[in-house]
Scaffold this motif. Structure first.
Motif, PDB file in Angstrom:
ATOM      1  N   ILE A  71     -14.501  17.126  10.681  1.00  0.00           N
ATOM      2  CA  ILE A  71     -13.950  17.764  11.872  1.00  0.00           C
ATOM      3  C   ILE A  71     -14.088  19.283  11.792  1.00  0.00           C
ATOM      4  O   ILE A  71     -14.448  19.939  12.782  1.00  0.00           O
ATOM      5  CB  ILE A  71     -12.489  17.320  12.103  1.00  0.00           C
ATOM      6  CG1 ILE A  71     -12.487  15.825  12.483  1.00  0.00           C
ATOM      7  CG2 ILE A  71     -11.813  18.164  13.164  1.00  0.00           C
ATOM      8  CD1 ILE A  71     -11.131  15.190  12.547  1.00  0.00           C
ATOM      9  N   SER A  72     -13.864  19.851  10.625  1.00  0.00           N
ATOM     10  CA  SER A  72     -14.049  21.302  10.455  1.00  0.00           C
ATOM     11  C   SER A  72     -15.499  21.701  10.717  1.00  0.00           C
ATOM     12  O   SER A  72     -15.761  22.729  11.356  1.00  0.00           O
ATOM     13  CB  SER A  72     -13.650  21.730   9.043  1.00  0.00           C
ATOM     14  OG  SER A  72     -12.273  21.552   8.847  1.00  0.00           O
ATOM     15  N   ARG A  73     -16.404  20.890  10.240  1.00  0.00           N
ATOM     16  CA  ARG A  73     -17.823  21.150  10.478  1.00  0.00           C
ATOM     17  C   ARG A  73     -18.155  21.095  11.965  1.00  0.00           C
ATOM     18  O   ARG A  73     -18.861  21.947  12.498  1.00  0.00           O
ATOM     19  CB  ARG A  73     -18.651  20.119   9.710  1.00  0.00           C
ATOM     20  CG  ARG A  73     -20.125  20.319   9.782  1.00  0.00           C
ATOM     21  CD  ARG A  73     -20.798  19.301   8.881  1.00  0.00           C
ATOM     22  NE  ARG A  73     -22.228  19.439   8.957  1.00  0.00           N
ATOM     23  CZ  ARG A  73     -23.082  18.549   8.524  1.00  0.00           C
ATOM     24  NH1 ARG A  73     -22.633  17.444   7.947  1.00  0.00           N
ATOM     25  NH2 ARG A  73     -24.361  18.715   8.624  1.00  0.00           N
ATOM     26  N   LEU A  74     -17.622  20.083  12.648  1.00  0.00           N
ATOM     27  CA  LEU A  74     -17.845  19.964  14.092  1.00  0.00           C
ATOM     28  C   LEU A  74     -17.260  21.156  14.846  1.00  0.00           C
ATOM     29  O   LEU A  74     -17.889  21.686  15.762  1.00  0.00           O
ATOM     30  CB  LEU A  74     -17.242  18.669  14.624  1.00  0.00           C
ATOM     31  CG  LEU A  74     -18.075  17.414  14.400  1.00  0.00           C
ATOM     32  CD1 LEU A  74     -17.270  16.180  14.778  1.00  0.00           C
ATOM     33  CD2 LEU A  74     -19.362  17.476  15.200  1.00  0.00           C
ATOM     34  N   ILE A  75     -16.069  21.574  14.463  1.00  0.00           N
ATOM     35  CA  ILE A  75     -15.440  22.724  15.130  1.00  0.00           C
ATOM     36  C   ILE A  75     -16.292  23.972  14.948  1.00  0.00           C
ATOM     37  O   ILE A  75     -16.502  24.733  15.898  1.00  0.00           O
ATOM     38  CB  ILE A  75     -13.998  22.936  14.614  1.00  0.00           C
ATOM     39  CG1 ILE A  75     -13.101  21.799  15.111  1.00  0.00           C
ATOM     40  CG2 ILE A  75     -13.460  24.301  15.037  1.00  0.00           C
ATOM     41  CD1 ILE A  75     -11.724  21.772  14.486  1.00  0.00           C
ATOM     42  N   ALA A  76     -16.825  24.170  13.746  1.00  0.00           N
ATOM     43  CA  ALA A  76     -17.673  25.336  13.496  1.00  0.00           C
ATOM     44  C   ALA A  76     -18.938  25.280  14.351  1.00  0.00           C
ATOM     45  O   ALA A  76     -19.345  26.297  14.938  1.00  0.00           O
ATOM     46  CB  ALA A  76     -18.035  25.414  12.013  1.00  0.00           C
ATOM     47  N   LEU A  77     -19.564  24.108  14.439  1.00  0.00           N
ATOM     48  CA  LEU A  77     -20.775  23.973  15.248  1.00  0.00           C
ATOM     49  C   LEU A  77     -20.477  24.129  16.732  1.00  0.00           C
ATOM     50  O   LEU A  77     -21.256  24.746  17.476  1.00  0.00           O
ATOM     51  CB  LEU A  77     -21.445  22.622  14.977  1.00  0.00           C
ATOM     52  CG  LEU A  77     -22.070  22.452  13.600  1.00  0.00           C
ATOM     53  CD1 LEU A  77     -22.547  21.019  13.389  1.00  0.00           C
ATOM     54  CD2 LEU A  77     -23.212  23.432  13.400  1.00  0.00           C
ATOM     55  N   GLU A  78     -19.355  23.577  17.175  1.00  0.00           N
ATOM     56  CA  GLU A  78     -18.960  23.720  18.575  1.00  0.00           C
ATOM     57  C   GLU A  78     -18.708  25.193  18.909  1.00  0.00           C
ATOM     58  O   GLU A  78     -19.095  25.667  19.978  1.00  0.00           O
ATOM     59  CB  GLU A  78     -17.711  22.888  18.875  1.00  0.00           C
ATOM     60  CG  GLU A  78     -17.917  21.398  18.833  1.00  0.00           C
ATOM     61  CD  GLU A  78     -18.686  20.841  20.012  1.00  0.00           C
ATOM     62  OE1 GLU A  78     -18.850  21.545  21.030  1.00  0.00           O
ATOM     63  OE2 GLU A  78     -19.120  19.686  19.928  1.00  0.00           O
ATOM     64  N   SER A  79     -18.077  25.904  17.999  1.00  0.00           N
ATOM     65  CA  SER A  79     -17.832  27.340  18.211  1.00  0.00           C
ATOM     66  C   SER A  79     -19.143  28.110  18.294  1.00  0.00           C
ATOM     67  O   SER A  79     -19.306  28.977  19.156  1.00  0.00           O
ATOM     68  CB  SER A  79     -16.975  27.912  17.082  1.00  0.00           C
ATOM     69  OG  SER A  79     -15.694  27.351  17.105  1.00  0.00           O
ATOM     70  N   ARG A  80     -20.059  27.779  17.406  1.00  0.00           N
ATOM     71  CA  ARG A  80     -21.368  28.440  17.431  1.00  0.00           C
ATOM     72  C   ARG A  80     -22.079  28.162  18.753  1.00  0.00           C
ATOM     73  O   ARG A  80     -22.651  29.065  19.360  1.00  0.00           O
ATOM     74  CB  ARG A  80     -22.231  27.956  16.258  1.00  0.00           C
ATOM     75  CG  ARG A  80     -23.586  28.664  16.188  1.00  0.00           C
ATOM     76  CD  ARG A  80     -24.509  28.005  15.218  1.00  0.00           C
ATOM     77  NE  ARG A  80     -24.904  26.713  15.781  1.00  0.00           N
ATOM     78  CZ  ARG A  80     -25.595  25.807  15.148  1.00  0.00           C
ATOM     79  NH1 ARG A  80     -25.955  25.993  13.909  1.00  0.00           N
ATOM     80  NH2 ARG A  80     -25.918  24.667  15.741  1.00  0.00           N
ATOM     81  N   ASN A  81     -22.041  26.911  19.212  1.00  0.00           N
ATOM     82  CA  ASN A  81     -22.672  26.564  20.488  1.00  0.00           C
ATOM     83  C   ASN A  81     -22.023  27.309  21.644  1.00  0.00           C
ATOM     84  O   ASN A  81     -22.699  27.759  22.561  1.00  0.00           O
ATOM     85  CB  ASN A  81     -22.621  25.061  20.735  1.00  0.00           C
ATOM     86  CG  ASN A  81     -23.621  24.302  19.895  1.00  0.00           C
ATOM     87  OD1 ASN A  81     -24.439  24.896  19.187  1.00  0.00           O
ATOM     88  ND2 ASN A  81     -23.565  22.987  19.957  1.00  0.00           N
ATOM     89  N   SER A  82     -20.710  27.425  21.602  1.00  0.00           N
ATOM     90  CA  SER A  82     -19.992  28.136  22.654  1.00  0.00           C
ATOM     91  C   SER A  82     -20.408  29.609  22.691  1.00  0.00           C
ATOM     92  O   SER A  82     -20.646  30.175  23.767  1.00  0.00           O
ATOM     93  CB  SER A  82     -18.489  28.014  22.413  1.00  0.00           C
ATOM     94  OG  SER A  82     -17.773  28.713  23.397  1.00  0.00           O
ATOM     95  N   GLU A  83     -20.522  30.223  21.532  1.00  0.00           N
ATOM     96  CA  GLU A  83     -20.953  31.622  21.450  1.00  0.00           C
ATOM     97  C   GLU A  83     -22.394  31.771  21.935  1.00  0.00           C
ATOM     98  O   GLU A  83     -22.710  32.699  22.687  1.00  0.00           O
ATOM     99  CB  GLU A  83     -20.823  32.133  20.020  1.00  0.00           C
ATOM    100  CG  GLU A  83     -19.395  32.286  19.563  1.00  0.00           C
ATOM    101  CD  GLU A  83     -19.268  32.515  18.071  1.00  0.00           C
ATOM    102  OE1 GLU A  83     -20.285  32.742  17.385  1.00  0.00           O
ATOM    103  OE2 GLU A  83     -18.120  32.467  17.571  1.00  0.00           O
ATOM    104  N   LEU A  84     -23.240  30.852  21.528  1.00  0.00           N
ATOM    105  CA  LEU A  84     -24.644  30.888  21.947  1.00  0.00           C
ATOM    106  C   LEU A  84     -24.748  30.723  23.459  1.00  0.00           C
ATOM    107  O   LEU A  84     -25.509  31.445  24.119  1.00  0.00           O
ATOM    108  CB  LEU A  84     -25.431  29.780  21.234  1.00  0.00           C
ATOM    109  CG  LEU A  84     -26.914  29.661  21.546  1.00  0.00           C
ATOM    110  CD1 LEU A  84     -27.663  30.943  21.214  1.00  0.00           C
ATOM    111  CD2 LEU A  84     -27.512  28.488  20.773  1.00  0.00           C
ATOM    112  N   LEU A  85     -23.972  29.817  24.010  1.00  0.00           N
ATOM    113  CA  LEU A  85     -23.987  29.607  25.453  1.00  0.00           C
ATOM    114  C   LEU A  85     -23.495  30.854  26.192  1.00  0.00           C
ATOM    115  O   LEU A  85     -24.062  31.240  27.213  1.00  0.00           O
ATOM    116  CB  LEU A  85     -23.137  28.392  25.820  1.00  0.00           C
ATOM    117  CG  LEU A  85     -23.153  27.970  27.277  1.00  0.00           C
ATOM    118  CD1 LEU A  85     -24.572  27.680  27.764  1.00  0.00           C
ATOM    119  CD2 LEU A  85     -22.267  26.745  27.475  1.00  0.00           C
TER     120      LEU A  85
END
Length: 120
Positions: A71-85
């Motif tokens: 879940i921590s890994r997913l949150i980090a990737l989701e945050s990165r995607n949000s920033e990229l978007l």
């Protein structure tokens, strides 16, 4: 398949979709991004249900939070995607403003160059 196995499978699906989501953002594939986000939304309820079932069946194990890493890994990737978007959206807005300014300039130049019958 028991609840823990379903959770593991659903988290893996979510991870795969999050990776595809990143690629779609990077490549400006907005319709693909939309499909991925809808698919992730559809995963939410089955994941919630599997987690609730697993917690009810395994309260002691649930207290240890064994899915924390995933879940921590997913949150980090989701945050990165949000920033990229957010960056991509800003870039698109900037391009639109430049195009609008160019269109305005062209219209203004065209009207300045057009001879009116009185000026001829």
């Amino acid at each position: 398949m028991n609840a823990r196995q379903r959770i593991t499978l659903l988290l893996k699906e979510w991870l795969d979709m999050t990776r595809h989501e990143c690629h779609a953002i990077q490549m400006d594939r907005w319709s693909e991004l939309n499909k991925i986000q809808k698919a992730k939304t559809a995963l939410q309820q089955p994941l919630d249900e599997a987690i609730e079932q697993w917690k009810a069946e395994n309260p002691t194990e649930a207290a240890l939070n064994p899915f924390r890493h995933e879940i921590s890994r997913l949150i980090a990737l989701e945050s990165r995607n949000s920033e990229l978007l957010a960056v991509r959206k800003r870039e698109v807005r900037e391009k639109m403003l430049l195009l609008e300014q160019a269109l305005y300039d062209l219209r203004h130049a065209r009207s300045a160059c057009t001879l009116t019958p009185e000026a001829a």
